[in-house]
Design a protein around this motif. Sequence first.
Motif, PDB file in Angstrom:
ATOM      1  N   LEU A   8       0.844  -1.199   0.000  1.00  0.00           N
ATOM      2  CA  LEU A   8       0.000   0.000   0.000  1.00  0.00           C
ATOM      3  C   LEU A   8       0.872   1.239   0.000  1.00  0.00           C
ATOM      4  O   LEU A   8       1.860   1.316   0.736  1.00  0.00           O
ATOM      5  CB  LEU A   8      -0.895  -0.016   1.247  1.00  0.00           C
ATOM      6  CG  LEU A   8      -1.800   1.209   1.479  1.00  0.00           C
ATOM      7  CD1 LEU A   8      -3.113   0.764   2.131  1.00  0.00           C
ATOM      8  CD2 LEU A   8      -1.136   2.268   2.352  1.00  0.00           C
ATOM      9  N   THR A   9       0.512   2.198  -0.849  1.00  0.00           N
ATOM     10  CA  THR A   9       1.216   3.476  -0.753  1.00  0.00           C
ATOM     11  C   THR A   9       0.330   4.623  -1.208  1.00  0.00           C
ATOM     12  O   THR A   9      -0.583   4.439  -2.007  1.00  0.00           O
ATOM     13  CB  THR A   9       2.575   3.453  -1.487  1.00  0.00           C
ATOM     14  OG1 THR A   9       3.398   4.481  -0.955  1.00  0.00           O
ATOM     15  CG2 THR A   9       2.442   3.639  -2.960  1.00  0.00           C
ATOM     16  N   GLY A  10       0.581   5.793  -0.645  1.00  0.00           N
ATOM     17  CA  GLY A  10      -0.209   6.972  -0.954  1.00  0.00           C
ATOM     18  C   GLY A  10       0.636   8.036  -1.634  1.00  0.00           C
ATOM     19  O   GLY A  10       1.843   8.097  -1.420  1.00  0.00           O
ATOM     20  N   THR A  12       0.667  12.120  -2.211  1.00  0.00           N
ATOM     21  CA  THR A  12       0.053  13.386  -1.818  1.00  0.00           C
ATOM     22  C   THR A  12      -0.260  14.224  -3.057  1.00  0.00           C
ATOM     23  O   THR A  12       0.591  14.371  -3.940  1.00  0.00           O
ATOM     24  CB  THR A  12       0.996  14.144  -0.869  1.00  0.00           C
ATOM     25  OG1 THR A  12       1.346  13.270   0.196  1.00  0.00           O
ATOM     26  CG2 THR A  12       0.323  15.370  -0.286  1.00  0.00           C
ATOM     27  N   PHE A  43      -3.284   4.929  -3.483  1.00  0.00           N
ATOM     28  CA  PHE A  43      -4.347   5.919  -3.309  1.00  0.00           C
ATOM     29  C   PHE A  43      -3.813   7.332  -3.363  1.00  0.00           C
ATOM     30  O   PHE A  43      -2.630   7.594  -3.148  1.00  0.00           O
ATOM     31  CB  PHE A  43      -5.112   5.660  -2.007  1.00  0.00           C
ATOM     32  CG  PHE A  43      -4.318   5.965  -0.781  1.00  0.00           C
ATOM     33  CD1 PHE A  43      -3.441   5.027  -0.261  1.00  0.00           C
ATOM     34  CD2 PHE A  43      -4.437   7.185  -0.158  1.00  0.00           C
ATOM     35  CE1 PHE A  43      -2.692   5.315   0.871  1.00  0.00           C
ATOM     36  CE2 PHE A  43      -3.697   7.482   0.981  1.00  0.00           C
ATOM     37  CZ  PHE A  43      -2.832   6.542   1.488  1.00  0.00           C
ATOM     38  N   ALA A  45      -3.564  10.703  -1.783  1.00  0.00           N
ATOM     39  CA  ALA A  45      -3.656  11.174  -0.397  1.00  0.00           C
ATOM     40  C   ALA A  45      -4.064  12.651  -0.380  1.00  0.00           C
ATOM     41  O   ALA A  45      -3.251  13.538  -0.130  1.00  0.00           O
ATOM     42  CB  ALA A  45      -2.328  10.940   0.321  1.00  0.00           C
ATOM     43  N   HIS A  48      -4.025  14.406   3.054  1.00  0.00           N
ATOM     44  CA  HIS A  48      -2.662  14.848   3.373  1.00  0.00           C
ATOM     45  C   HIS A  48      -2.322  16.139   2.649  1.00  0.00           C
ATOM     46  O   HIS A  48      -1.593  16.976   3.171  1.00  0.00           O
ATOM     47  CB  HIS A  48      -1.648  13.760   3.020  1.00  0.00           C
ATOM     48  CG  HIS A  48      -1.485  12.728   4.080  1.00  0.00           C
ATOM     49  ND1 HIS A  48      -2.184  11.541   4.082  1.00  0.00           N
ATOM     50  CD2 HIS A  48      -0.732  12.707   5.206  1.00  0.00           C
ATOM     51  CE1 HIS A  48      -1.848  10.838   5.162  1.00  0.00           C
ATOM     52  NE2 HIS A  48      -0.979  11.520   5.849  1.00  0.00           N
ATOM     53  N   TYR A 138      -0.222  14.473  11.223  1.00  0.00           N
ATOM     54  CA  TYR A 138       0.067  13.834   9.938  1.00  0.00           C
ATOM     55  C   TYR A 138       0.385  12.335  10.083  1.00  0.00           C
ATOM     56  O   TYR A 138      -0.192  11.500   9.365  1.00  0.00           O
ATOM     57  CB  TYR A 138       1.221  14.630   9.339  1.00  0.00           C
ATOM     58  CG  TYR A 138       1.861  14.190   8.070  1.00  0.00           C
ATOM     59  CD1 TYR A 138       1.871  15.030   6.958  1.00  0.00           C
ATOM     60  CD2 TYR A 138       2.518  12.972   7.954  1.00  0.00           C
ATOM     61  CE1 TYR A 138       2.499  14.660   5.794  1.00  0.00           C
ATOM     62  CE2 TYR A 138       3.136  12.595   6.788  1.00  0.00           C
ATOM     63  CZ  TYR A 138       3.126  13.444   5.714  1.00  0.00           C
ATOM     64  OH  TYR A 138       3.746  13.062   4.563  1.00  0.00           O
ATOM     65  N   MET A 142      -1.669   9.045   8.427  1.00  0.00           N
ATOM     66  CA  MET A 142      -0.943   8.093   7.579  1.00  0.00           C
ATOM     67  C   MET A 142      -1.036   6.681   8.144  1.00  0.00           C
ATOM     68  O   MET A 142      -1.183   5.701   7.391  1.00  0.00           O
ATOM     69  CB  MET A 142       0.507   8.549   7.446  1.00  0.00           C
ATOM     70  CG  MET A 142       1.308   7.705   6.500  1.00  0.00           C
ATOM     71  SD  MET A 142       2.770   8.593   5.930  1.00  0.00           S
ATOM     72  CE  MET A 142       3.774   7.197   5.445  1.00  0.00           C
ATOM     73  N   ASP A 145      -4.355   5.282   7.134  1.00  0.00           N
ATOM     74  CA  ASP A 145      -4.323   4.871   5.720  1.00  0.00           C
ATOM     75  C   ASP A 145      -3.825   3.446   5.583  1.00  0.00           C
ATOM     76  O   ASP A 145      -4.342   2.651   4.796  1.00  0.00           O
ATOM     77  CB  ASP A 145      -3.299   5.714   4.929  1.00  0.00           C
ATOM     78  CG  ASP A 145      -3.686   7.156   4.765  1.00  0.00           C
ATOM     79  OD1 ASP A 145      -4.894   7.451   4.795  1.00  0.00           O
ATOM     80  OD2 ASP A 145      -2.761   7.993   4.616  1.00  0.00           O
ATOM     81  N   ILE A 146      -2.775   3.173   6.329  1.00  0.00           N
ATOM     82  CA  ILE A 146      -2.049   1.912   6.149  1.00  0.00           C
ATOM     83  C   ILE A 146      -2.748   0.752   6.845  1.00  0.00           C
ATOM     84  O   ILE A 146      -2.991  -0.297   6.253  1.00  0.00           O
ATOM     85  CB  ILE A 146      -0.606   2.050   6.699  1.00  0.00           C
ATOM     86  CG1 ILE A 146       0.149   3.130   5.911  1.00  0.00           C
ATOM     87  CG2 ILE A 146       0.130   0.722   6.664  1.00  0.00           C
ATOM     88  CD1 ILE A 146       1.461   3.557   6.542  1.00  0.00           C
ATOM     89  N   VAL A 154       4.880  -1.277   2.874  1.00  0.00           N
ATOM     90  CA  VAL A 154       4.606   0.087   2.431  1.00  0.00           C
ATOM     91  C   VAL A 154       5.837   0.616   1.692  1.00  0.00           C
ATOM     92  O   VAL A 154       6.835   0.976   2.315  1.00  0.00           O
ATOM     93  CB  VAL A 154       4.266   0.998   3.636  1.00  0.00           C
ATOM     94  CG1 VAL A 154       3.828   2.371   3.158  1.00  0.00           C
ATOM     95  CG2 VAL A 154       3.183   0.357   4.495  1.00  0.00           C
ATOM     96  N   VAL A 156       8.067   3.159   0.299  1.00  0.00           N
ATOM     97  CA  VAL A 156       8.211   4.603   0.530  1.00  0.00           C
ATOM     98  C   VAL A 156       9.661   5.021   0.351  1.00  0.00           C
ATOM     99  O   VAL A 156      10.560   4.183   0.283  1.00  0.00           O
ATOM    100  CB  VAL A 156       7.802   5.000   1.971  1.00  0.00           C
ATOM    101  CG1 VAL A 156       6.300   5.030   2.151  1.00  0.00           C
ATOM    102  CG2 VAL A 156       8.464   4.107   2.998  1.00  0.00           C
ATOM    103  N   GLN A 160      10.196   8.616   4.788  1.00  0.00           N
ATOM    104  CA  GLN A 160       8.909   8.183   5.334  1.00  0.00           C
ATOM    105  C   GLN A 160       9.022   7.004   6.299  1.00  0.00           C
ATOM    106  O   GLN A 160       8.020   6.583   6.877  1.00  0.00           O
ATOM    107  CB  GLN A 160       7.961   7.792   4.188  1.00  0.00           C
ATOM    108  CG  GLN A 160       7.611   8.930   3.261  1.00  0.00           C
ATOM    109  CD  GLN A 160       6.680   9.937   3.918  1.00  0.00           C
ATOM    110  OE1 GLN A 160       5.814   9.583   4.703  1.00  0.00           O
ATOM    111  NE2 GLN A 160       6.888  11.209   3.631  1.00  0.00           N
TER     112      GLN A 160
HETATM  113  N1  TRP Z   1       3.132  10.944   3.463  1.00  0.00           N
HETATM  114  C1  TRP Z   1       3.427  10.318   2.208  1.00  0.00           C
HETATM  115  C2  TRP Z   1       4.362  11.203   1.404  1.00  0.00           C
HETATM  116  O1  TRP Z   1       4.376  12.396   1.591  1.00  0.00           O
HETATM  117  C3  TRP Z   1       2.165  10.075   1.427  1.00  0.00           C
HETATM  118  C4  TRP Z   1       1.284   9.122   2.134  1.00  0.00           C
HETATM  119  C5  TRP Z   1       0.113   9.388   2.765  1.00  0.00           C
HETATM  120  C6  TRP Z   1       1.528   7.735   2.300  1.00  0.00           C
HETATM  121  N2  TRP Z   1      -0.379   8.264   3.308  1.00  0.00           N
HETATM  122  C7  TRP Z   1       0.440   7.232   3.052  1.00  0.00           C
HETATM  123  C8  TRP Z   1       2.552   6.877   1.886  1.00  0.00           C
HETATM  124  C9  TRP Z   1       0.353   5.886   3.421  1.00  0.00           C
HETATM  125  C10 TRP Z   1       2.479   5.533   2.249  1.00  0.00           C
HETATM  126  C11 TRP Z   1       1.396   5.050   3.001  1.00  0.00           C
HETATM  127  O2  TRP Z   1       5.088  10.695   0.583  1.00  0.00           O
END
Ligand code: TRP
Length: 428
Positions: A8-10, A12, A43, A45, A48, A138, A142, A145-146, A154, A156, A160
């Motif tokens: 899983l990764t987000g 922003t 996803f 974010a 965020h 923050y 996050m 999310d995970i 994750v 990243v 992160q």
């Molecule tokens: N904070 C991460 C970034 O700035 C983006 C992010 C938000 C994220 N939620 C997450 C990454 C959950 C991994 C999992 O890069």
Amino acid sequence: MASPVRFLTGITTTGTPHLGNYVGAIRPAVQASLRPGIESYYFLADYHALIKCDEPARIQRSTLEIAACWVAAGLDPEKVFFYRQSDIPEIPELTWFLTCVAGKGLLNRAHAYKAQVDKNAAAGVDADTDVSAGLFMYPVLMAADIILFNAHKVPVGRDQIQHIEMARDMASSFNHLYGEHFTLPEAQVDEAVALLPGLDGRKMSKSYDNVIGLFAPREQVRKQIFSIVTDSRAPGEPKDTEGSALFQIYQAFAAPEETAQLRKLYAEGIAWGDAKQLLFERIDREIAPMRARYDALVADPAQLERILQAGAAKARAHATPFMGRLRHAVGLRNLAATDGPAKAKASKSSLPAFKQYREADGRHHFKLVDAAGRLLLQGAGFDAPQDAGRAVARLKQQGWQPGDADASLAEGVTEATVQDALAQLRGA
Ligand code: TRP
């Protein structure tokens, strides 16, 4: 087959993707999502994004561009979970649950927050200047999310890693208080993935203003590539590959043989202009077909909106029942559905259940349904009721595996939903 590993990764939604994002995140993620045995969650974010951006139009535009980029780069929304954070109301709800188990001291140590505090100290202003509660919180958002999706890995960047550790911390605090609900996630930092240098040789980053746009118009990309900083060696003079941003960017796109060929041309004294032309053509070869898809997607936002809505529905098929169990776990319960506060055990009606029955063919069947009666697993038919009973007992004890001979997933149900339901039965 073993149960899938969930990645899983987000992303922003504040900027426009550049080549560094593509090489460092998008391309490896799309490749990984195609591997068998894994389940990917990607996803946007956008909650965020609100922490660092107060321009609504920019957030909307960035969401559109980033969504289009991922799809254009080959992410298959049918195969993965691809959704927008703000379409999943379970995320802010879980954020609150985690807020209540996260130590303030833990959050005090978060890098992003601390960086601002240090900056304030250096400027001789109040420690809290320009620190919103959102910035402070923050890592909790996050973590939600995970762990809402019980992700295992994750992917990243290094910056992160601390956030993933904090997510583990919050998940284990919650588990400790309320039972084993969450998987503890692990950061995955891919050392093999290239850190792309930008036009000036520093890491390619928006904050250095040294980026090459990913799907910028072709002519603009050419211009940017021709502005990569090189040394002043004249055509015919041998060039150094070491420390050459141009060479490193080329390497991130080229096959090893192509890179070897460019190395040879450097030694033979290729003119910088010619090297830049080679780089431009090499990048364009990979990007041009995607750019066409990207342009089509950006021109049709309704299509992307449909993709994201479908993604949200798919993600919520898991998140909504899971959140229901978490609400129950912390004591946010339907008063009528329990036997009163003295009996702490989950009432039967809020649990999934196995049902055994006999069909017209005379065989003994079973099924697993959730608390609302939705079919999760359909069992095979058995000659004897004892055999059906044994299959049920085994599923309860050992969980369900894809390919299980005794039971198959009902349509539209994910494995995670079934595993959660079985875990809930075991816990009851
Ligand atoms: N904070 C991460 C970034 O700035 C983006 C992010 C938000 C994220 N939620 C997450 C990454 C959950 C991994 C999992 O890069």
